[in-house]
Each structure stands twice: as structure tokens, then as C-alpha cells.
Motif scaffolding. Structure first.
Motif, PDB file in Angstrom:
ATOM      1  N   TYR A  41     -37.628 -32.658 -49.122  1.00  0.00           N
ATOM      2  CA  TYR A  41     -38.674 -32.472 -50.202  1.00  0.00           C
ATOM      3  C   TYR A  41     -39.137 -33.976 -50.295  1.00  0.00           C
ATOM      4  O   TYR A  41     -38.298 -34.922 -50.470  1.00  0.00           O
ATOM      5  N   GLU A  43     -40.881 -35.884 -53.246  1.00  0.00           N
ATOM      6  CA  GLU A  43     -41.087 -35.834 -54.545  1.00  0.00           C
ATOM      7  C   GLU A  43     -42.029 -36.910 -54.859  1.00  0.00           C
ATOM      8  O   GLU A  43     -41.972 -38.159 -54.679  1.00  0.00           O
ATOM      9  N   ARG A  58     -42.774 -31.556 -56.465  1.00  0.00           N
ATOM     10  CA  ARG A  58     -41.859 -31.658 -55.409  1.00  0.00           C
ATOM     11  C   ARG A  58     -42.396 -30.639 -54.140  1.00  0.00           C
ATOM     12  O   ARG A  58     -42.537 -29.410 -54.391  1.00  0.00           O
TER      13      ARG A  58
END
Length: 92
Positions: A41, A43, A58
Motif C-alpha cells: 500500500y 500511504e 492508504r
């Protein structure tokens, strides 16, 4: 055992514009890359067009098409960021 992650986004600029998905056209600044359950992911602090207050978001790779780099933005190897995230979590 090392975590296996399928890297589809080969590089990521430090800041720029999100292309595709619900946040298409939003400006972003990369905060960190995290890895959970073999999925990575991004962020980011993202700001919608014509708005001044960023929000932390995210993003999985499925949430957008790509990033357009900002002017003079440093570009990082996604694999290196993932390796660092895994090492930081002690998951290797």
C-alpha cells in the motif's frame, strides 16, 4: 520466509498527481509504503483539486492507474521501498 509481493507499480514519485480511480486528479505526497498480507500500500497525504487541506489515504495498486510525478520529484523504486517496509516490520 520472505514475504512475496507482486509489484505492478515499478516506481513511485515522492509527490505528484494521482491518475485514475476515485482520487483521479488529486495531488499527493508519499508518506510511506506498507506491506500487509503480501499486498503493498502507498500511504499518501492527498489533497483534492481546489482544496488546501490534505488527508492521509492508504492506496492499494487497484485504487488508481498511476502517479504523475511533480516537477523535480524524486522517483523511488517500489521494490526497494517494499523491501525497507518489510525489514522495518521485522517480517523478513
Amino acid at each position: 520466509m520472505p514475504i512475496k509481493v507482486n509489484v505492478t507499480q515499478k516506481t513511485v514519485p515522492r509527490f505528484g498527481v494521482i491518475v485514475g480511480g476515485l482520487l483521479d486528479g488529486w495531488n499527493y505526497s508519499l508518506l510511506r509504503v506498507t506491506v500487509t498480507g503480501g499486498q503493498y500500500y502507498f500511504e499518501v497525504a492527498a489533497t483534492p483539486p481546489n482544496w488546501v487541506f490534505p488527508m492521509n489515504v492508504r492506496l492499494a495498486k487497484a485504487d488508481f492507474l498511476s502517479f504523475t510525478p511533480g516537477k523535480d520529484a524524486k522517483v523511488f523504486s517500489t521494490q526497494q521501498l517494499i523491501d525497507a517496509a518489510v525489514a522495518a516490520e521485522g517480517n523478513d
